[in-house]
Design a protein around this motif. Structure first.
Motif: not given
Length: 125
Positions: A39-56
């Protein structure tokens, strides 16, 4: 015009072209989707010279968490700012920083680094 001046001119034109492409060119944008568990959604963004992925992309109506995985010690990327949500988090305090995103209505939440040089967005659909 001698050879040295011609080489300098060619290098200068190439450098100007590269700078224009870097700042104004259309670049491929990585788009990620959240995973839904219990019942919970979770996304990961890697911060390394920018944001990857840049859109969630998140589903509307399902509680959401976005995890920022700090892998870059650049001062600019040390903070993430969601101006619309009033969030300004220091990403250097822990390896992964979690931010809760409201999903009660459709919309887009833009985020940026502390210096507003790197950008990303969360889309609630």
């Amino acid at each position: 015009m001698d050879v040295t001046k011609i080489i300098i001119l060619v290098v200068a034109i190439a450098l100007i072209g590269f700078i224009l492409w870097w700042f104004f060119g259309k670049h491929d944008e990585a788009i990620g989707k959240a995973s839904v568990n219990q019942g919970t959604q979770e996304a990961n963004i890697v911060v390394n010279g920018g944001y990857s992925p840049s859109t969630i992309v998140l589903k509307q109506g399902v509680p959401a968490k976005v995890n920022f995985d700090m892998q870059d010690s650049t001062a600019c990327l040390s903070h993430v700012v969601f101006e619309q949500l009033g969030v300004n988090k220091d990403l250097t305090k822990q390896k992964i920083t979690t931010i809760n995103i409201p999903t009660d209505k459709k919309g887009t939440y833009n985020f940026a680094c502390g210096m507003d040089m790197f950008h990303g967005k969360i889309e609630v659909k």
